[in-house]
Structure formats: C-alpha cells, structure tokens
Design a protein around this motif. Sequence first.
Motif, mmCIF file in Angstrom:
data_model
loop_
_atom_site.group_PDB
_atom_site.id
_atom_site.type_symbol
_atom_site.label_atom_id
_atom_site.label_comp_id
_atom_site.label_asym_id
_atom_site.label_seq_id
_atom_site.Cartn_x
_atom_site.Cartn_y
_atom_site.Cartn_z
ATOM 1 N N GLU A 142 43.871 45.022 37.099
ATOM 2 C CA GLU A 142 42.590 44.835 36.408
ATOM 3 C C GLU A 142 42.380 45.902 35.342
ATOM 4 O O GLU A 142 42.014 45.611 34.192
ATOM 5 C CB GLU A 142 41.448 44.885 37.421
ATOM 6 C CG GLU A 142 40.073 44.724 36.784
ATOM 7 C CD GLU A 142 38.941 45.102 37.716
ATOM 8 O OE1 GLU A 142 37.790 45.026 37.264
ATOM 9 O OE2 GLU A 142 39.209 45.487 38.870
ATOM 10 N N PHE A 202 46.041 45.379 42.812
ATOM 11 C CA PHE A 202 44.973 44.565 42.248
ATOM 12 C C PHE A 202 44.144 45.377 41.251
ATOM 13 O O PHE A 202 43.903 44.952 40.124
ATOM 14 C CB PHE A 202 44.076 44.043 43.374
ATOM 15 C CG PHE A 202 43.013 43.077 42.932
ATOM 16 C CD1 PHE A 202 43.248 41.715 42.948
ATOM 17 C CD2 PHE A 202 41.784 43.532 42.481
ATOM 18 C CE1 PHE A 202 42.273 40.826 42.530
ATOM 19 C CE2 PHE A 202 40.802 42.652 42.065
ATOM 20 C CZ PHE A 202 41.048 41.291 42.083
ATOM 21 N N VAL A 219 41.122 33.725 47.172
ATOM 22 C CA VAL A 219 41.975 34.589 47.993
ATOM 23 C C VAL A 219 42.680 33.711 49.025
ATOM 24 O O VAL A 219 42.037 32.932 49.730
ATOM 25 C CB VAL A 219 41.164 35.684 48.715
ATOM 26 C CG1 VAL A 219 42.078 36.510 49.619
ATOM 27 C CG2 VAL A 219 40.457 36.589 47.711
ATOM 28 N N CYS A 257 43.122 36.560 40.806
ATOM 29 C CA CYS A 257 43.097 35.932 42.129
ATOM 30 C C CYS A 257 44.140 36.604 43.015
ATOM 31 O O CYS A 257 45.022 37.309 42.532
ATOM 32 C CB CYS A 257 43.429 34.441 42.031
ATOM 33 S SG CYS A 257 42.456 33.494 40.856
ATOM 34 N N LEU A 295 37.425 42.699 48.929
ATOM 35 C CA LEU A 295 37.486 41.834 47.752
ATOM 36 C C LEU A 295 36.154 41.118 47.520
ATOM 37 O O LEU A 295 35.832 40.755 46.388
ATOM 38 C CB LEU A 295 38.626 40.822 47.902
ATOM 39 C CG LEU A 295 40.033 41.424 47.802
ATOM 40 C CD1 LEU A 295 41.084 40.405 48.229
ATOM 41 C CD2 LEU A 295 40.324 41.924 46.392
ATOM 42 N N ARG A 336 40.476 36.464 34.711
ATOM 43 C CA ARG A 336 40.129 36.566 36.130
ATOM 44 C C ARG A 336 41.396 36.872 36.924
ATOM 45 O O ARG A 336 42.504 36.462 36.550
ATOM 46 C CB ARG A 336 39.520 35.248 36.638
ATOM 47 C CG ARG A 336 38.323 34.762 35.850
ATOM 48 C CD ARG A 336 37.046 35.514 36.181
ATOM 49 N NE ARG A 336 36.548 35.185 37.496
ATOM 50 C CZ ARG A 336 35.831 34.088 37.782
ATOM 51 N NH1 ARG A 336 35.560 33.195 36.828
ATOM 52 N NH2 ARG A 336 35.380 33.884 39.006
ATOM 53 N N VAL A 372 36.209 37.926 42.287
ATOM 54 C CA VAL A 372 37.492 37.338 42.676
ATOM 55 C C VAL A 372 37.263 35.879 43.061
ATOM 56 O O VAL A 372 36.600 35.604 44.057
ATOM 57 C CB VAL A 372 38.116 38.105 43.862
ATOM 58 C CG1 VAL A 372 39.506 37.559 44.173
ATOM 59 C CG2 VAL A 372 38.180 39.600 43.557
ATOM 60 N N TYR A 411 34.337 43.498 40.785
ATOM 61 C CA TYR A 411 35.050 42.417 40.115
ATOM 62 C C TYR A 411 34.871 41.095 40.872
ATOM 63 O O TYR A 411 34.892 41.065 42.101
ATOM 64 C CB TYR A 411 36.536 42.760 40.020
ATOM 65 C CG TYR A 411 37.313 41.820 39.151
ATOM 66 C CD1 TYR A 411 37.304 41.968 37.772
ATOM 67 C CD2 TYR A 411 38.032 40.766 39.705
ATOM 68 C CE1 TYR A 411 38.003 41.097 36.967
ATOM 69 C CE2 TYR A 411 38.731 39.897 38.904
ATOM 70 C CZ TYR A 411 38.710 40.063 37.534
ATOM 71 O OH TYR A 411 39.393 39.183 36.739
#
Length: 657
Positions: free
Chosen positions: A455, A451, A504, A470, A494, A468, A501, A499
């Motif tokens: 990013e 993840f 999820v 997810c 998360l 974005r 998110v 960031y």
Amino acid sequence: MKVIKYVFFIILFSYSYGYSQTNKITIQVNNAIKNISPLMTGACIEDVNHEIYGGIYSQMIFGESFQEIPMHIDAAVNPEFAGLSGWLSCKAPRDQHKDESEIRSWQPVKTGTATGSFSIDSIQPYIGKQSQNIRFIGGAGTIGIENRGLNRQGLSLSGKQPYEGTICAKTNNPVQVYISLQSEDGSVTYAETAVIITDAAWAKYNFTLTPTRSAVHARLAITLHQKGKVSLSYVFMQPGSWERFKDLPVRKDVVDGLLKENITVLRYGGSMTLANNYRWKNMIGAREKRPPYKGIWYPFSSNGWGIIDFLDLCDATGITGIPDFSTGETPQDMANFVDYVNGNNNTHWGRKRITDGHKQPYHLKYIELGNEQFNNQKLTDKFKLLADAIWSRDPSIQIIFCFSDNTREDVSGDLAYIKQTIDHCQKTGHQAWFDVHIFNDTEKQPDLKDFEFAETQLKSVAPDSSFRLCVFEENAANARMKRALAHANAINRLQRIKYDVPIVCAANGMQVDHQNDNDWDQGLLFFNPKYVWGQPSYYVSKMIAENYLPQVVESDFASKSDTLDITSCRSADGKTVTIQVVNSKSTAINTDVQLNYYDGTATKVTVTELKANSLEDWNTVDEPNKIVPVKSEISNSNNGCNYTFAPYSFTILRFEQ
C-alpha cells in the motif's frame, strides 16, 4: 483461625476485583471508523492437496484417463499378479514429500487361472498422451484393473443408492466387459453390470451400479471374463443426484459444509493457473473429451472440473465467485469467456452457454489475472491486452491483478510496471485492484508488512490514483488452533485498519484428510470419502460471517499486563454491537466491557466462544467436534458486562436489541 481465613478472603477478593479493573474494553459506539465489506470471510480453492480432483469433484475415480506413469507388472515382486505381464498406468511421484510413497491409482486384478497382459497405447490415445490396453489370454477366471479412488483410500458406498458412470473404450473384436463394485480385496461383489464393447473406434458407454449394501473401503473393478482385448481411455463414476449438490458434479456433503461456514466469496485458482495448458476452453464440453494437463500441484491433472463448473457451483449456492486466469490466455479467448458467462444470445459464445444448459448469464463481477508473477514489461503489456479484451465485452467487470512475491518484499524494478497498470486502468475509466498474499501461520498477530508495504509503495508512485488491495490467499502451513487464532487476528486487523479492504480469502478452503502433498497443510474444511468436518479456522470464518455488521467502531483496551486483539462493529442504526476478541495467551484474561453512547436496549449479551487446550489442537476424523464454537448468554448491566476470555480463544460478544 476463622478470623484469619476471613481476612485472607477479603484480601483475595479485593485483589481479584482490582485485577479485573486493570483490563477494560471501552467501545465508543457513536464513533464509526469505517465501513467494512461482507466479503472478508471468503476462501481460496484450487487443486492443491486434492481439493478438487479427488476432493469436491464428484468423480470417484482417480487416474481417470490413464495418464500416470506406467508400472511394470512383475510377479516376482507381487506374487498375486502371477500370470499377468506388461505395463499399467498407475503411479505418480510426489514433487514435495518425496520421502513418501508415490500416489497410486489403478492396480491389476485377477482370479482363478486366468492369464493376461497389459500395455500402453501412445499411438492412438483418445485424449492425452496414452490409453490402456487389457488382454485376456487364457485360463479360467478374470483379469482386469481396479481403482480405489485418490491414493487408494477406498470408495465410500451407500447401499441401495445408484452410482452412474461412463467408460470410453474400443476393440477390434466385440468383447464383454464387466464393471463391478467390490470389497477392498475383491471377495464380495456389491454390484455388477456388463457392457458389450463393439466399436473399433473410441466410443462412450454408460453404466449404472446400485450396491446391495454400504461399504467404506470399496473398489471399482473393470474385468474381462473370457479371451479378448479392450482399450480404455477414460473411466468416470459418481453418485447419483441423491448425493450431488443440485445435480452438479460436486459432493453434496462438502458443499453443505461450505454453506454452513457461511462463506461469502470463493476465489478459484492460484498457482495452478501457472500450468502451461491451464486454459478455460479446455474446461468445457463433454468431460471425457477435456484434455488432461501437467498441473503445478499434480503432474497428471484433470480438466473434468474447471472454471465454468466453479461458476455453476457459485451460481447454485449464491456465493460470490472470482475465477483466476492464466496470463497465457489470449485476449480473444478472454473476450470469448466474457461473452460466454455474461453475454446474451446475440453473441456466439453466449449462445454456446445456452446450448451447454445455462440459459441465463452468470453476471460475473470479478476476474483475477495471474498469480504471484513478477511484473516485468512483458507481463504488464499482457495485463493491458487481457484487461482491454475483458472490458471490451463487459466494462463493469472488476479486474484484480496479482502481486508477485517480489513486489510484497522488494519492489526493485517492479513498481514502475505496476504503476503502468494503475495508469492504464485510470485512462480507461477503471480502478486497479491488486491481490496481496500474506503468510499467517502462528497464533501471533499476523505479519501484515507485505500488505502495508504494498500500500505504501503504490501510494508513493501513484499518489493521485485510486487503487484497492485485496487478500486472496491468507496462507499457513497448518490447520491447528494456532492458525485459527492467526486467522481471527488477520480479519480483525484488516477490518479495522484505515485502508478499505474489499475482499479477504483464507487459503485453502478445503483439504482431503491425509493428503498433504506440498506442505500447504492448511485446509479450513477437511473431508475423506465418507465424512466432512471443519477445522478451528473454519469456525472462525463462520463466527465472523454469522455476526457480520457493516461498520467498525472505536475500541480501546486498557491493561497493565495482558494483551487482547479487539475489533468492534455495529449495525447501521447502532443498536447491534459485536466485539471480536482474540486471546492468544495461555492464561485467562478477566475483562470489564463498557459500551459508551449505546442506544440499544439489550439486557443479555450473546457469547460465541471458540477455544482449545493447546495451540496444537485440531479436529480429526475421530474427534471432529473437539474444537467448535459454544454459545451462551451473560447479563448486560448499564451497557456493560464482565467476561473472562479463555486461554487460546476467539470470542464474539454480541449486544443486540
């Protein structure tokens, strides 16, 4: 001696009190770090380990359209089949667990001295590649076929309650076919009806069966009692509306389980979308006419329950639904889909939805394209075409593009194409969203490198663009307590990372008990034909969803030796505060908790605790409540408390006015 004991007690007390001071959680309630989405307690469902076909889908018959591999009926191998010959569609090899026996559906059945034959018709099947012929040759008694559901685990029946069904059949000469619910060995008949097949062309015949009593391991039998021949192409049976959620083709008890979990979002799809014939237009219309297809997880998959059925379920439950589509769909078909789900009666497909029984639009907000495919130029160009087709019909839909495995671990030759997708979205006035999958199998803090890597890399090539990330699959290979702690850790991290998110989803949302065909033995909600129960990860999602607050606040954990994973949240007015704590260690951790700048007036702290004796513990059908959350209250003094976090536990402390 008493003096010595007293001195020892003082020393021990002082040590214990000092130890408690070495662990302290301090919450700065006034320092909100970020807002958090309510859609971080979702689940991914797809037809893996029979979540759908054989699972939540109310169809009780497995092998409904006779597409499985034919088995030669040999009385030398099975003496009970003496007098029978030919071929019966019934078996499917396991792609992954090849050391286990193949999946079975139909089996021959006979009584008395009756003789008969079975054959496969691949010349004029109703749907798919073949249909099944049954012929009564002579003698006295019955011959036919019987079905006990997925993997022949048995049909669970409720006495005095109706079951409704359909068969599609044809015959050259009129023949009476008996349809019955029987005990596993056929010695007891719980219900029976007769259907006269008269048409030489394929026709649909409906039936209703009401068993006289309940049974756990029943079977459905379709038999001939006299000379004649019948061809079968499709068999369907489900409980009446009494055991279906809002009359939809889904099991009420399973949906009730999802609702009790407080699931906020469901993603439907995943690897199953990679099948060549996985197309949404094959999933609408009469179920008996929907073509079967070669699935990724099961080679003889059913379209009886598909994307539109999924949206019906989400619509009926109020859960946000996100369907995932094959990138093999055409732009025109995707435009038609958007008209179907969000259009009005001014569009052809909007009118078709109304004709199909759903008068109001679904107001679908999200669509995902693809699943873990390498983003080469061909796929990137297809993304653009599909996205443009979707936005041409409804520009408000948020499209999510799925990252490939390569992107998560090595973006060589991949990143430039993703940048094209970001740039295209920006040019058309949209924001690019991407789906990153993570593996989260043990009690240790989840590895979010995929993840975080995604990013970082996206920011490096598109620093001025808005996108974005997810997580639609938080995967594991088990459903035990160690996965539950990892699941809690993942959501904790998360929620509090810088960031934002938006969504999820844990994979997989459901699983049929003892149906691990492919190593993704990770269901949150388990069930068999009769019972439904949650796994530890299920209760983690439930706890976090029930205690959702919109803002993450600063947390500090001071300790000399122990480690807890902590995320703290507050209400918008700051008067309700929650502290989500994961203790993945084998020892209890005594901790002081202090809330600074807390304006609430809570005198009690509500504690919800999920714990286990071992990381390998889980809930079974025999012990479905072995690991469940337990609520209690402790005192709040001067905006603080002391609490001992149990070994292998996930705990939420809630300060509330």
